[in-house]
Design an enzyme around this catalytic site. Structure first.
Site, PDB file in Angstrom:
ATOM      1  N   GLU A 189      19.526-101.601 -35.388  1.00 39.22           N
ATOM      2  CA  GLU A 189      18.715-102.142 -34.495  1.00 39.22           C
ATOM      3  C   GLU A 189      17.155-101.506 -34.404  1.00 39.22           C
ATOM      4  O   GLU A 189      16.973-100.374 -34.570  1.00 39.22           O
ATOM      5  CB  GLU A 189      19.012-102.118 -32.899  1.00 39.22           C
ATOM      6  CG  GLU A 189      20.474-102.957 -32.781  1.00 39.22           C
ATOM      7  CD  GLU A 189      20.742-103.128 -31.547  1.00 39.22           C
ATOM      8  OE1 GLU A 189      20.096-102.924 -30.482  1.00 39.22           O
ATOM      9  OE2 GLU A 189      22.015-103.690 -31.242  1.00 39.22           O
ATOM     10  N   LYS A 206      24.524-101.239 -39.959  1.00 35.88           N
ATOM     11  CA  LYS A 206      23.537-101.983 -39.326  1.00 35.88           C
ATOM     12  C   LYS A 206      22.697-101.071 -38.448  1.00 35.88           C
ATOM     13  O   LYS A 206      23.612-100.509 -37.536  1.00 35.88           O
ATOM     14  CB  LYS A 206      24.182-103.404 -38.813  1.00 35.88           C
ATOM     15  CG  LYS A 206      23.321-104.093 -37.793  1.00 35.88           C
ATOM     16  CD  LYS A 206      23.488-105.436 -37.579  1.00 35.88           C
ATOM     17  CE  LYS A 206      24.434-105.627 -36.336  1.00 35.88           C
ATOM     18  NZ  LYS A 206      23.522-105.166 -34.930  1.00 35.88           N
ATOM     19  N   ASP A 211      28.693-102.984 -32.208  1.00 34.87           N
ATOM     20  CA  ASP A 211      28.837-102.401 -31.053  1.00 34.87           C
ATOM     21  C   ASP A 211      28.945-103.143 -29.879  1.00 34.87           C
ATOM     22  O   ASP A 211      29.381-102.677 -28.646  1.00 34.87           O
ATOM     23  CB  ASP A 211      27.572-101.250 -30.727  1.00 34.87           C
ATOM     24  CG  ASP A 211      26.268-101.935 -30.613  1.00 34.87           C
ATOM     25  OD1 ASP A 211      26.439-103.247 -30.831  1.00 34.87           O
ATOM     26  OD2 ASP A 211      25.403-101.621 -30.412  1.00 34.87           O
ATOM     27  N   SER A 212      29.261-104.529 -29.860  1.00 36.11           N
ATOM     28  CA  SER A 212      29.730-105.299 -28.856  1.00 36.11           C
ATOM     29  C   SER A 212      31.092-104.987 -28.570  1.00 36.11           C
ATOM     30  O   SER A 212      31.689-105.030 -27.383  1.00 36.11           O
ATOM     31  CB  SER A 212      29.476-106.697 -29.136  1.00 36.11           C
ATOM     32  OG  SER A 212      30.112-107.106 -30.684  1.00 36.11           O
ATOM     33  N   GLU A 269      18.529-112.078 -33.836  1.00 34.27           N
ATOM     34  CA  GLU A 269      19.300-112.360 -32.390  1.00 34.27           C
ATOM     35  C   GLU A 269      18.116-112.739 -31.249  1.00 34.27           C
ATOM     36  O   GLU A 269      17.203-112.306 -31.207  1.00 34.27           O
ATOM     37  CB  GLU A 269      19.973-111.012 -32.033  1.00 34.27           C
ATOM     38  CG  GLU A 269      20.731-111.414 -30.483  1.00 34.27           C
ATOM     39  CD  GLU A 269      21.805-110.411 -30.479  1.00 34.27           C
ATOM     40  OE1 GLU A 269      22.058-109.546 -31.040  1.00 34.27           O
ATOM     41  OE2 GLU A 269      22.396-110.892 -29.311  1.00 34.27           O
TER      42      GLU A 269
HETATM   43  O1  KIV Z   1      27.450-105.958 -31.933  1.00 35.06           O
HETATM   44  C1  KIV Z   1      27.196-107.047 -32.347  1.00 35.06           C
HETATM   45  O2  KIV Z   1      28.152-107.945 -32.295  1.00 35.06           O
HETATM   46  C2  KIV Z   1      26.136-107.545 -32.940  1.00 35.06           C
HETATM   47  C3  KIV Z   1      26.031-108.844 -33.169  1.00 35.06           C
HETATM   48  C4  KIV Z   1      25.858-109.813 -32.098  1.00 35.06           C
HETATM   49  C5  KIV Z   1      25.056-109.400 -34.216  1.00 35.06           C
HETATM   50  O3  KIV Z   1      25.171-106.808 -33.138  1.00 35.06           O
END
Ligand code: KIV
Length: 302
Positions: free
Chosen positions: A133, A131, A62-63, A200
């Protein structure tokens, strides 16, 4: 139009004929002490390059919100945007294990809705895992997703979706109490069935301890070298973030510099009419050319 070749008949990569990375491959890598190389990607060309370079795990993170869509943090990216980019990455990925990040809000309103949203990543977008969080508070969700045949990667430590509750992006796990919480989080995720855990922004010593005591692979970002694998954001690796790099980032190439000088050159060539050249232009067939010149002259005279 651009002549992007979607798949060569003969794949050029030395990883082309190696089998697809699976949950079992990741587990085996941990067992054999063979590091997992992971990277984010958000579109077809970068995912394809990562896949062909032998990256084991590609995360549509989600980056995306920040590095591709220009938002200030990751909270704004929507489920539909994540699905759209995951589809593009899935089209490019042949070997890597493909994980999609569930965006903020897509798993916070109840387990049933979260399961429905996660299904879309596997069914519609081609991801192999999702994924999410959070630690112990996500254990019930991880169990439900796992029971529904959806592999889940956990993510603890500095969790960017908790930006406001963490009062900013800060290294986590710096006190003994915080370390105990991280241990409890990792074990809760593992017990609930998570197939891997992203660590992280935590001290190296803490990441090493979690890695040693977790049965599933840990994948670190800003967590030191002792994790079972490492992940970086694609745009950090290539200096494409318009910001100073964080301590944990190693920029492997200056794509911003390369793009800027090529763009400047292109602008100059267009403004001086040196692009396109005659050899970069299409031409009439010889037999049409003389008639065209003749008719064109006639038309112009009339
Ligand atoms: O969203 C992302 O890029 C991430 C990574 C930094 C692990 O969660």
């Amino acid at each position: 139009m651009s002549l992007t070749q979607l798949r060569p008949a003969e794949a050029l990569s030395s990883f082309a004929n190696t089998p697809r990375v699976t949950v079992q491959t990741l587990q085996d890598k941990k067992r054999h002490g063979s590091p997992i190389a992971a990277l984010t990607a958000y579109d077809y060309p970068t995912a394809r390059l990562a896949d062909e370079a032998g990256i084991d795990l590609i995360l549509v993170g989600d980056s995306l919100a920040m590095v591709v869509l220009g938002h200030e943090n990751t909270l704004a990216v929507t489920l539909d945007e994540m699905l759209h980019h995951t589809r593009a990455v899935a089209r490019a990925t042949r070997r890597a294990f493909l994980v999609a990040d569930m965006p903020f809000g897509s798993y916070h309103s109840g387990i049933d809705e979260a399961v429905t949203n996660a299904v879309r990543f596997l069914k519609e977008a081609g991801a192999q895992a999702v994924k999410i969080e959070g630690g112990a508070t996500r254990a019930d969700l991880v169990r439900r997703l796992t029971d529904a045949e959806m592999p889940v990667v956990g993510h603890i430590g500095l969790t960017p979706q908790s930006l406001h509750s963490m009062s900013g992006y800060k290294v986590q796990g710096k006190t003994l109490a915080a370390i105990d919480r991280l241990r409890a989080d990792a074990h809760a995720l593992e017990d609930a069935g998570a197939i891997a855990i992203v660590l992280e922004g935590i001290p190296r010593e803490v990441a090493a301890d979690l890695t040693e005591h977790c049965a599933v692979p840990t994948i670190g970002i800003g967590a030191g070298p002792d994790c079972d694998g490492q992940i970086l954001v694609f745009h950090d690796l290539f200096n494409l973030t318009f910001a100073p790099t964080a301590k944990f980032v190693r920029p492997y190439a200056d794509a911003a510099g390369m793009f800027s000088s090529a763009l400047e050159q292109y602008r100059r060539d267009v403004s001086t009419r040196s692009f396109p050249s005659d050899s970069e232009s299409y031409h009439l067939p010889r037999e049409v050319q003389s008639a065209f010149v003749r008719d064109h002259r006639l038309v112009r005279k009339a």
